[in-house]
Scaffold this active site. Structure first.
Site, PDB file in Angstrom:
ATOM      1  N   GLU A  34     -60.559  16.076  43.125  1.00  0.00           N
ATOM      2  CA  GLU A  34     -60.313  15.449  44.421  1.00  0.00           C
ATOM      3  C   GLU A  34     -61.219  16.015  45.510  1.00  0.00           C
ATOM      4  OE1 GLU A  34     -56.700  13.793  45.457  1.00  0.00           O
ATOM      5  OE2 GLU A  34     -58.317  12.826  46.584  1.00  0.00           O
ATOM      6  N   ASP A  35     -61.386  17.327  45.529  1.00  0.00           N
ATOM      7  CA  ASP A  35     -62.001  17.973  46.696  1.00  0.00           C
ATOM      8  C   ASP A  35     -63.399  18.531  46.477  1.00  0.00           C
ATOM      9  OD1 ASP A  35     -59.651  17.427  47.977  1.00  0.00           O
ATOM     10  OD2 ASP A  35     -58.779  19.405  47.661  1.00  0.00           O
ATOM     11  N   ASP A  68     -48.161  23.679  43.217  1.00  0.00           N
ATOM     12  CA  ASP A  68     -49.144  23.376  44.264  1.00  0.00           C
ATOM     13  C   ASP A  68     -48.432  23.254  45.611  1.00  0.00           C
ATOM     14  OD1 ASP A  68     -51.546  22.395  45.513  1.00  0.00           O
ATOM     15  OD2 ASP A  68     -50.812  20.344  45.217  1.00  0.00           O
ATOM     16  N   ASP A  87     -18.669  30.183  52.502  1.00  0.00           N
ATOM     17  CA  ASP A  87     -19.628  30.171  51.398  1.00  0.00           C
ATOM     18  C   ASP A  87     -20.818  31.078  51.603  1.00  0.00           C
ATOM     19  OD1 ASP A  87     -18.328  27.535  52.007  1.00  0.00           O
ATOM     20  OD2 ASP A  87     -18.774  27.311  49.882  1.00  0.00           O
TER      21      ASP A  87
HETATM   22 MN    MN Z   1     -53.659  21.920  45.687  1.00  0.00          MN
END
Ligand code: MN
Length: 720
Positions: free
Chosen positions: A76-77, A139, A260
């Site tokens: 992607e990058d 991620d 609780d």
């Molecule tokens: Mn990532």
């Protein structure tokens, strides 16, 4: 930041045989590809994929998953290509990295709770290898841990909202409670900073006042139960700020009233022990009224079984305690895993020591099972079979052009989709575009398809849709419409039948006489009479008798006259024996044309079908002679000129054969409506031709002309 050797050491610690080489190469690849890119924190970008890999080593995941984590942002990058990854790491890793990349591309729409729920399920369905989802969650977890570095508050909030709505529930769904807790915690801090601050400072005050209560309560519980001779496993923890806050909001109560803050679990050998333990605990500490729940004798709907109670501890604390057997415990914990069909036999009855989550190996029992499968699966298919998230395999998720997610059962078509969007959209659908391509409405949708429904104002639901829609909404809409139209047809048909009956009456009959007969026929109104006649539910003679007793030719016998006309909705042709204006279907099986000897068959709701007298279909109708009507063609000049007939033409396999055949037909002034190549071998081609002809004489002359041609080896009229 996690260093290369540290990461590899971590993997080696739980998997001594791990392929060190591929881990090293993945590390170098991601460092090289991300180059000088930076995170918002100012760290080099590659620290992110490495940290994500680190999170996954905490779950003791296999080498492929760790490698995928390191490569997960490269497609992607960076300039990295799928080919590079395939070449250096193999097709399996490419498939996984590709899967994570695809998940990242999907923009979540979280305006509504339903949209969020659908999106979560979509993610599950898309991640047909669960490792893709695990990398995606890790991620997200690392991105949340570094969320505070992002300067733009709107962006931070958007990411936090998405985490709260999508990723935390998703982590919970697949049993990763620890990750879920952390995701919720960070998102909570971002979304409601004041609430977070309030709850955490109260918790701190409490600790300062009473010290760490958890071990002390465990000790007291242990002593109490040991006195009763019960062999109990006890664990406890302080609740997370987010879950405390949620309880406060749900119950509209202040922190002090909240019971609780600490939760304890008591696991005992038998059901009898469960109740004995409860008795002992209630004897030792006063119980808080209204907080006791017995899910052992009355399990929750998802099968969850346990006793819940709350007791007064040392002021001002109240303590929530769950009491259950080891079996109930494993059911509660493996609930999700059980859905996937993972084996859990060996987990039952094992005693896990989980004081403050000290025993990490037991946190993700289903993951251990998953790892077993990853290691032992014989084939890729078997692996997929086991790792697929069976929960949503029976569903398919498609998008509208605006990105709204529509959830449908698997096997749904574009028509189902249209109806799921809106009944109006379904009713007027004429076609669909799936991922930009025009497709027929019967097209079965696949996960992730983007579907645009093409509509026309003049379209109405088609009866044939019923054969391929599978959702209840679409099916009932189609059926309702078809039924209405059918009723309309019956009504028109019945009107004509009644007119015919009245014309055969011995005396003139007025409207009021007909209306008076309705009562005798037990019918509510005139429409009901039409429908009953049209549907053939009511015999002509019965109507005659009701209007004027003694008027029918065969009183008391329910039989309709042979020459009774029939039928709306067909071709507007006229036959001798049927009243003018009544439409007729020329049967598709034999394609009668003027000149053929014919017979008409009354058909419920459709009118009459006309067959040639030698048509095979008639054999099946010989037992219902009252539906047969003797009809004949009208003289040519009173009838329309186009009738369809089918021909089977066998021509020699040579260039131009079909052209010769069509030229011959054109010369005879017949139209070719349809041509189909039905068979083809080395020597011959067989064509089926649908011709529009005037009558039998016309057709006979065409057949003769064809037979005379050299290329034609035979020409025959086709019959069913
Ligand atoms: Mn990532």
């Amino acid at each position: 930041m996690l260093r290369q050797f540290e990461l590899i050491e971590r993997v080696k610690a739980y998997d001594p045989d791990a392929d060190e080489d591929i881990l090293n190469r993945a590390y170098v690849f991601t460092v090289k590809m991300h180059g000088t890119q930076q995170r918002a924190s100012g760290d080099p970008y590659f620290s992110h994929p490495v940290e994500v890999a680190g999170i996954l080593t905490g779950l003791k995941l296999d080498t492929d998953t760790i490698v995928t984590a390191m490569l997960h942002d490269t497609l992607e990058d960076t300039v990295a290509t799928p080919e590079q990854i395939q070449q250096q790491f193999g097709p399996n890793i490419l498939r996984l990295v590709d899967g994570v990349t695809k998940l990242s591309k999907i923009e979540a729409q979280t305006e509504s709770e339903r949209a969020a729920e659908n999106f979560r399920k979509f993610l599950l369905a898309m991640s047909d290898d669960i490792r893709v989802l695990l990398v995606k969650l890790a991620d997200r977890l690392h991105n949340m841990r570094t969320l505070h570095f992002i300067k733009n508050p709107d962006k931070r909030r958007r990411i936090a909202r998405e985490t709260m709505d999508i990723y935390a529930p998703l982590a919970e769904r697949i049993g990763m409670y620890e990750i879920k807790d952390e995701l919720q915690e960070i998102a909570f801090r971002e979304l409601e900073p004041e609430a977070y601050e309030t709850v955490t400072s109260r918790l701190e005050q409490l600790r300062a006042m009473a010290g760490d209560m958890v071990p002390r309560v465990i000790e007291q519980l242990s002593l109490t139960l040991a006195e009763a001779g019960i062999d109990a496993d006890i664990s406890g923890r302080e609740k997370r700020p987010f879950s405390i806050w949620r309880k406060m909001k749900e119950r509209h109560i202040a922190f002090e009233q909240l019971s609780d803050v600490m939760a304890f679990r008591v696991v005992v050998p038998t059901i009898a022990d469960v109740y004995t333990a409860l008795g002992r605990i209630h004897t030792r500490w006063p119980c808080v009224p209204g907080r006791f729940k017995d899910y052992v004798s009355t399990p929750k709907r998802n099968g969850y079984r346990s006793l819940h109670t709350t007791v007064m501890g040392r002021d001002p604390l109240r303590i929530e305690i769950q009491i259950r057997t080891a079996d109930m415990e494993s059911e509660a914990e493996y609930g999700v895993a059980a859905h996937w069909g993972y084996k859990q036999g060996q987990k039952k009855g094992t005693k896990a020591k989980k004081v403050n989550g000290a025993d990490a190996g037991h946190q993700y029992p289903w993951l251990q099972d998953l790892l077993d499968i990853l290691e032992n699966a014989g084939s890729a298919e078997e692996l997929m079979e086991h790792t697929k998230l069976a929960m949503y395999q029976d569903q398919v998720f498609a998008f509208t052009p605006k990105g709204e997610l529509i959830r449908l059962p698997k096997g749904s078509t574009a028509v189902d989709f249209a109806y799921a969007v809106h009944t109006n959209v379904g009713d007027t659908a004429v076609g669909a575009k799936v991922n930009g391509r025009s497709v027929p409405l019967r097209t079965i949708l696949r996960n992730g398809d983007q579907v645009e429904v093409l509509r026309s104002k003049t379209q109405t639901p088609q009866a044939e849709w019923d054969s391929y829609v599978i959702t209840g909404k679409a099916r009932s809409a189609v059926r309702r419409y078809v039924k209405e139209r059918e009723r309309e047809d019956y009504k028109n048909l019945g009107k004509q039948i009644l007119a015919n009956i009245l014309s055969r009456m011995p005396a003139e009959v007025n409207d009021s006489a007909v209306k008076a007969a309705l009562g005798r026929l037990k019918l509510s109104d005139l429409d009901a009479l039409y429908v009953a006649l049209g549907k053939h539910d009511l015999a002509d003679d019965a109507v005659m008798e009701a209007i004027l007793p003694g008027s029918s030719p065969t009183p008391g016998k329910a039989k309709r006259g042979k020459d009774t006309p029939i039928a709306p909705g067909g071709t507007p042709i006229t036959l001798k024996g049927l009243t003018a204006g009544i439409a007729v279907h020329l049967a598709e099986c034999c394609h009668p044309i003027p000149g053929d000897r014919i017979v008409a068959i009354r058909t419920a709701g459709r009118g009459v079908d006309v067959h040639t007298i030698d048509c095979k279909t008639l054999e099946q109708l010989s037992h219902v002679p009252d539906r047969w009507i003797d009809v004949a063609w009208l003289p040519q000049d009173e009838a329309p000129s186009h009738y369809t007939a089918s021909l089977l033409v066998v021509a020699q396999n040579q260039p131009g054969a079909l052209a010769t055949v069509t030229a011959i037909i054109a010369k005879t002034n017949a139209n070719i409506a349809n041509v189909k190549l039905s068979q083809r071998d080395q020597h011959f081609h067989s064509f089926t031709l649908d011709l529009e002809v005037a009558d039998l004489a016309h057709l006979t002359s065409i057949i003769a002309a064809l037979r005379a041609a050299k290329v034609v080896s035979s020409a025959e009229r086709l019959r069913a």
